[in-house]
Design an enzyme around this catalytic site. Structure first.
Site, PDB file in Angstrom:
ATOM      1  N   ASP A   7       0.853  -1.183   0.000  1.00 37.87           N
ATOM      2  CA  ASP A   7       0.000   0.000   0.000  1.00 37.87           C
ATOM      3  C   ASP A   7       0.893   1.239   0.000  1.00 37.87           C
ATOM      4  OD1 ASP A   7      -2.724   1.173   0.182  1.00 37.87           O
ATOM      5  OD2 ASP A   7      -1.934   2.014   2.042  1.00 37.87           O
ATOM      6  N   GLU A   9       0.802   5.796   0.430  1.00 32.12           N
ATOM      7  CA  GLU A   9       0.111   7.062   0.652  1.00 32.12           C
ATOM      8  C   GLU A   9       0.796   8.094  -0.237  1.00 32.12           C
ATOM      9  OE1 GLU A   9      -2.622   7.131   2.181  1.00 32.12           O
ATOM     10  OE2 GLU A   9      -2.487   5.223   3.257  1.00 32.12           O
ATOM     11  N   GLU A  52      -6.690  17.753   1.323  1.00 34.61           N
ATOM     12  CA  GLU A  52      -7.597  16.603   1.345  1.00 34.61           C
ATOM     13  C   GLU A  52      -6.843  15.316   1.631  1.00 34.61           C
ATOM     14  OE1 GLU A  52      -7.311  18.802  -1.044  1.00 34.61           O
ATOM     15  OE2 GLU A  52      -9.262  19.790  -1.305  1.00 34.61           O
ATOM     16  N   HIS A  57      -4.645  10.714   5.482  1.00 38.15           N
ATOM     17  CA  HIS A  57      -3.540   9.950   6.091  1.00 38.15           C
ATOM     18  C   HIS A  57      -2.823  10.667   7.228  1.00 38.15           C
ATOM     19  CE1 HIS A  57      -1.071  12.511   3.558  1.00 38.15           C
ATOM     20  NE2 HIS A  57      -1.465  11.904   2.443  1.00 38.15           N
ATOM     21  N   HIS A 152      -5.655   6.498   7.399  1.00 39.55           N
ATOM     22  CA  HIS A 152      -4.974   5.597   6.477  1.00 39.55           C
ATOM     23  C   HIS A 152      -3.477   5.614   6.788  1.00 39.55           C
ATOM     24  CE1 HIS A 152      -8.122   5.172   3.106  1.00 39.55           C
ATOM     25  NE2 HIS A 152      -8.726   5.631   4.186  1.00 39.55           N
ATOM     26  N   ASP A 157      -2.430  -0.479   6.620  1.00 43.95           N
ATOM     27  CA  ASP A 157      -3.378  -0.915   5.594  1.00 43.95           C
ATOM     28  C   ASP A 157      -2.884  -2.166   4.876  1.00 43.95           C
ATOM     29  OD1 ASP A 157      -4.855   1.218   6.355  1.00 43.95           O
ATOM     30  OD2 ASP A 157      -4.763   2.296   4.448  1.00 43.95           O
TER      31      ASP A 157
END
Length: 239
Positions: A7, A9, A52, A57, A152, A157
């Site tokens: 995963d 970010e 946003e 995160h 997140h 994750d």
């Protein structure tokens, strides 16, 4: 079989607009078992982060100010994922971002580096059409505790996704049966005595249940102008 559940970010939603990777989290599966090995790094993107994205995160520019650039960690990342099959939720997003980072450095993309990609978002939609397929929704469906997931995070994750993936694909280690494989040993108790399993009880649908089923299919066909996957097509009229 070596698989890496991965995963990321990012600073925003679109690598085509210059958004960058700021965190990578990976956990290793070997023959469908978690090995305990993982790869985790925060990355200084050299650019701002959309408000946003921070709301999702919680990673700020100030936090990343002293973190390494992607060029500083790329060799370690490649070593960890090389030749493995990647397991990613909404794979096109993460693969697009990582390929863009690799391409900036003139390095091979993931398609050449890894053995393939399993997209768990696509898999979830195929298994349960019309149902929610977010990571949180899948954790609920497979009763995986994600109460500690307030924001997140790539490593968290990836760890949750690994559990979800194993639950989604339980019993599917292989879709092929080797004809020359030895039969698996029968289950035995502590003294080696074979354990006899009770016969599976088969419940047949009653006449009322069959009628209700037929009525439900008829309603579906009526709502879809005669189209229903579970009903045979009506014969074409003569003439």
């Amino acid at each position: 079989m070596r698989q890496i559940v991965l995963d990321t970010e990012t600073t925003g939603l679109d690598w085509r607009n210059g958004d960058r990777v700021i965190e990578i989290g990976c956990v290793e599966l070997l023959d469908r078992s978690l090995t305990g090995r993982h790869y985790h790094v925060y990355i200084n993107p050299g650019r701002g982060i959309d408000a946003e994205a921070v709301a999702v995160h919680g990673i700020t520019e100030e936090f990343l100010a002293d973190k390494p650039k992607f060029a500083d960690i790329v060799a370690d990342f490649e070593d960890f994922v090389r030749d493995a099959e990647l397991v990613i939720h909404n794979a096109s997003f993460d693969v697009g971002f990582l390929d863009a980072e690799l391409e900036r450095l003139g390095r091979a993309k993931l398609g050449a580096l890894c053995a393939g990609v399993v997209d768990t978002l696509k898999l979830a939609k195929e298994q349960n059409p019309g149902k929610k397929a977010s990571l949180d929704a899948l954790c609920d469906r497979y009763e995986i505790d994600n109460a500690h997931r307030e924001l997140h995070g790539a490593l968290l994750d990836a760890e949750l996704l690994a559990e979800v993936f194993l639950a989604m694909t339980r019993g599917q280690e292989s879709l092929m049966i080797g004809l020359d494989e030895e039969a698996a040993p029968r289950e035995s108790d502590s003294e080696g005595t074979p354990v006899l399993r009770a016969a599976v009880r088969v419940l047949r649908a009653s006449a009322d249940e069959c009628a209700a089923h037929d009525a439900a299919l008829a309603d579906i066909a009526k709502a879809n102008k005669g189209l229903c996957l579970w009903l045979p097509p009506e014969p074409a009229s003569a003439g």
